[in-house]
Motif scaffolding. Structure first.
Motif, PDB file in Angstrom:
ATOM      1  N   MET A   1       0.853  -1.194   0.000  1.00  0.00           N
ATOM      2  CA  MET A   1       0.000   0.000   0.000  1.00  0.00           C
ATOM      3  C   MET A   1       0.886   1.240   0.000  1.00  0.00           C
ATOM      4  SD  MET A   1      -2.934   1.150   2.739  1.00  0.00           S
ATOM      5  CE  MET A   1      -1.755   1.322   4.068  1.00  0.00           C
ATOM      6  N   ASN A   2       0.606   2.178  -0.913  1.00  0.00           N
ATOM      7  CA  ASN A   2       1.360   3.408  -0.990  1.00  0.00           C
ATOM      8  C   ASN A   2       0.891   4.383   0.092  1.00  0.00           C
ATOM      9  OD1 ASN A   2       2.922   2.630  -3.200  1.00  0.00           O
ATOM     10  ND2 ASN A   2       1.320   3.248  -4.647  1.00  0.00           N
ATOM     11  N   ILE A   3       1.834   4.867   0.883  1.00  0.00           N
ATOM     12  CA  ILE A   3       1.505   5.831   1.929  1.00  0.00           C
ATOM     13  C   ILE A   3       1.636   7.225   1.343  1.00  0.00           C
ATOM     14  CG2 ILE A   3       2.148   6.718   4.197  1.00  0.00           C
ATOM     15  CD1 ILE A   3       3.298   3.991   4.859  1.00  0.00           C
ATOM     16  N   PRO A   4       0.639   8.108   1.518  1.00  0.00           N
ATOM     17  CA  PRO A   4       0.735   9.468   0.988  1.00  0.00           C
ATOM     18  C   PRO A   4       2.007  10.160   1.479  1.00  0.00           C
ATOM     19  CG  PRO A   4      -1.485   9.016   1.773  1.00  0.00           C
ATOM     20  CD  PRO A   4      -0.640   7.855   2.197  1.00  0.00           C
ATOM     21  N   THR A   5       2.569  11.005   0.620  1.00  0.00           N
ATOM     22  CA  THR A   5       3.838  11.663   0.941  1.00  0.00           C
ATOM     23  C   THR A   5       3.741  12.461   2.240  1.00  0.00           C
ATOM     24  OG1 THR A   5       4.388  11.828  -1.401  1.00  0.00           O
ATOM     25  CG2 THR A   5       5.582  13.264   0.099  1.00  0.00           C
ATOM     26  N   ALA A   6       2.644  13.169   2.446  1.00  0.00           N
ATOM     27  CA  ALA A   6       2.489  13.973   3.662  1.00  0.00           C
ATOM     28  C   ALA A   6       2.558  13.094   4.914  1.00  0.00           C
ATOM     29  CB  ALA A   6       1.167  14.740   3.629  1.00  0.00           C
ATOM     30  N   GLN A   7       1.946  11.913   4.834  1.00  0.00           N
ATOM     31  CA  GLN A   7       1.961  11.010   5.979  1.00  0.00           C
ATOM     32  C   GLN A   7       3.368  10.452   6.210  1.00  0.00           C
ATOM     33  OE1 GLN A   7      -1.040   7.965   5.887  1.00  0.00           O
ATOM     34  NE2 GLN A   7      -0.235   6.926   7.694  1.00  0.00           N
ATOM     35  N   ARG A   8       4.072  10.120   5.123  1.00  0.00           N
ATOM     36  CA  ARG A   8       5.438   9.609   5.265  1.00  0.00           C
ATOM     37  C   ARG A   8       6.346  10.658   5.912  1.00  0.00           C
ATOM     38  NH1 ARG A   8       8.445   8.744   1.066  1.00  0.00           N
ATOM     39  NH2 ARG A   8       7.121   9.600  -0.571  1.00  0.00           N
ATOM     40  N   ILE A   9       6.176  11.912   5.484  1.00  0.00           N
ATOM     41  CA  ILE A   9       6.985  12.990   6.054  1.00  0.00           C
ATOM     42  C   ILE A   9       6.648  13.190   7.526  1.00  0.00           C
ATOM     43  CG2 ILE A   9       7.439  15.469   5.959  1.00  0.00           C
ATOM     44  CD1 ILE A   9       6.952  15.302   2.917  1.00  0.00           C
ATOM     45  N   ARG A  10       5.367  13.172   7.843  1.00  0.00           N
ATOM     46  CA  ARG A  10       4.951  13.353   9.239  1.00  0.00           C
ATOM     47  C   ARG A  10       5.534  12.268  10.127  1.00  0.00           C
ATOM     48  NH1 ARG A  10       1.553  11.135  12.571  1.00  0.00           N
ATOM     49  NH2 ARG A  10       0.566   9.850  10.974  1.00  0.00           N
ATOM     50  N   LEU A  11       5.437  11.013   9.682  1.00  0.00           N
ATOM     51  CA  LEU A  11       5.953   9.906  10.484  1.00  0.00           C
ATOM     52  C   LEU A  11       7.464   9.991  10.650  1.00  0.00           C
ATOM     53  CD1 LEU A  11       3.801   6.964   9.039  1.00  0.00           C
ATOM     54  CD2 LEU A  11       3.614   7.982  11.325  1.00  0.00           C
ATOM     55  N   ALA A  12       8.152  10.365   9.573  1.00  0.00           N
ATOM     56  CA  ALA A  12       9.615  10.469   9.636  1.00  0.00           C
ATOM     57  C   ALA A  12      10.045  11.580  10.588  1.00  0.00           C
ATOM     58  CB  ALA A  12      10.185  10.708   8.243  1.00  0.00           C
ATOM     59  N   LEU A  13       9.380  12.740  10.498  1.00  0.00           N
ATOM     60  CA  LEU A  13       9.724  13.853  11.380  1.00  0.00           C
ATOM     61  C   LEU A  13       9.391  13.524  12.835  1.00  0.00           C
ATOM     62  CD1 LEU A  13       8.585  16.966   9.317  1.00  0.00           C
ATOM     63  CD2 LEU A  13      10.913  16.334   9.938  1.00  0.00           C
ATOM     64  N   GLU A  14       8.262  12.873  13.037  1.00  0.00           N
ATOM     65  CA  GLU A  14       7.882  12.475  14.396  1.00  0.00           C
ATOM     66  C   GLU A  14       8.937  11.549  14.988  1.00  0.00           C
ATOM     67  OE1 GLU A  14       4.465   9.625  16.048  1.00  0.00           O
ATOM     68  OE2 GLU A  14       3.693  11.545  15.321  1.00  0.00           O
ATOM     69  N   ASN A  15       9.389  10.588  14.201  1.00  0.00           N
ATOM     70  CA  ASN A  15      10.440   9.678  14.676  1.00  0.00           C
ATOM     71  C   ASN A  15      11.739  10.431  14.954  1.00  0.00           C
ATOM     72  OD1 ASN A  15       8.843   7.371  14.583  1.00  0.00           O
ATOM     73  ND2 ASN A  15       9.400   6.892  12.476  1.00  0.00           N
ATOM     74  N   ASP A  16      12.064  11.395  14.101  1.00  0.00           N
ATOM     75  CA  ASP A  16      13.287  12.169  14.301  1.00  0.00           C
ATOM     76  C   ASP A  16      13.234  12.971  15.603  1.00  0.00           C
ATOM     77  OD1 ASP A  16      14.508  11.253  12.017  1.00  0.00           O
ATOM     78  OD2 ASP A  16      13.957  12.982  10.785  1.00  0.00           O
ATOM     79  N   ILE A  17      12.059  13.494  15.927  1.00  0.00           N
ATOM     80  CA  ILE A  17      11.905  14.262  17.165  1.00  0.00           C
ATOM     81  C   ILE A  17      11.943  13.342  18.377  1.00  0.00           C
ATOM     82  CG2 ILE A  17      10.311  15.706  18.498  1.00  0.00           C
ATOM     83  CD1 ILE A  17       9.320  16.812  15.748  1.00  0.00           C
ATOM     84  N   VAL A  18      11.174  12.256  18.310  1.00  0.00           N
ATOM     85  CA  VAL A  18      11.094  11.320  19.428  1.00  0.00           C
ATOM     86  C   VAL A  18      12.442  10.657  19.688  1.00  0.00           C
ATOM     87  CG1 VAL A  18      10.081   9.117  20.156  1.00  0.00           C
ATOM     88  CG2 VAL A  18       8.618  10.910  19.230  1.00  0.00           C
TER      89      VAL A  18
END
Length: 220
Positions: free
Chosen positions: A1-18
């Protein structure tokens, strides 16, 4: 399943912060993110808006977007609430945890023990997060789990730093064992009290937290 780009960016940034790659007070560069993902500013803007709504980012007009940096009073308020929410999760887990939940809690506790034995605070931090999330899930209250996860994400940069204090991993592990044992035994009051004490910032841990905030201020 393709994840929308906005969601991929959000998850990546969230992980970077956490995970501490972005620290409280760090500025987020939307142009750099767009270039990194080979996309327009639109999905980046959507991702940043979602992270702002979650409390992880703050937008300052004419200055930019920054990782949320909390003051001492703000942190104390959130840790007080977090302690009560996690204590309630532990209490409900005593009543509602299923066999799979108990296995997940015990497995994450074992992983914490291995990381502590290895003296690996970064690995312990990751396993510590899993231990807490296993208990949130074991409460079997989806709304409580979602809200506790949201607040956990906001506080993670500060909780991670605490684990780097001398002796904190060893103490944290002992507290984990007490919490897990109480949940396994169905001892609601003990589980809730142990979890509350584990999460609440006080004494030396409070002084360590203040020192952390002072270091962050010097970096700003």
């Amino acid at each position: 399943m393709n994840i929308p780009t906005a969601q991929r960016i959000r998850l990546a940034l969230e992980n970077d912060i956490v995970d501490g790659r972005f620290q409280p007070g760090d500025r987020i560069d939307p142009d750099a993110i767009a270039a990194n993902y080979g996309c327009s500013r639109t999905p980046v803007r959507e991702a940043l808006q979602a992270l702002e709504a979650s409390g992880l980012l703050i937008v300052q007009p004419k200055r930019g977007t920054f990782v949320t940096k909390l003051g001492v009073a703000q942190l104390m308020e959130r840790f007080e609430l977090m302690a009560q929410m996690e204590a309630f999760c532990a209490r409900l887990a005593c009543r509602r945890a299923e066999d799979a939940d108990h296995r997940r809690i015990e497995a994450s506790l074992s992983a914490c023990e291995l990381a502590a034995k290895a003296g690996d605070s970064d690995r312990y931090y990751a396993e510590n997060t899993e231990f807490h999330q296993a208990i949130y899930h074991a409460a079997h209250n989806a709304f409580l789990e979602a809200e506790t996860l949201r607040l956990q994400a906001i506080l993670q940069p500060y909780r991670r730093r605490q684990l780097q204090a001398r002796g904190r991993v060893r103490t944290s592990l002992a507290e984990h064992r007490q919490i897990a044992r109480a949940i396994r035994d169905g001892a609601e009051d003990e589980a809730a009290r142990a979890m509350q004490d584990h999460v609440l910032i006080q004494g030396e841990r409070f002084r360590d937290l203040v020192a952390l905030l002072e270091r962050l201020d010097r970096r700003a």
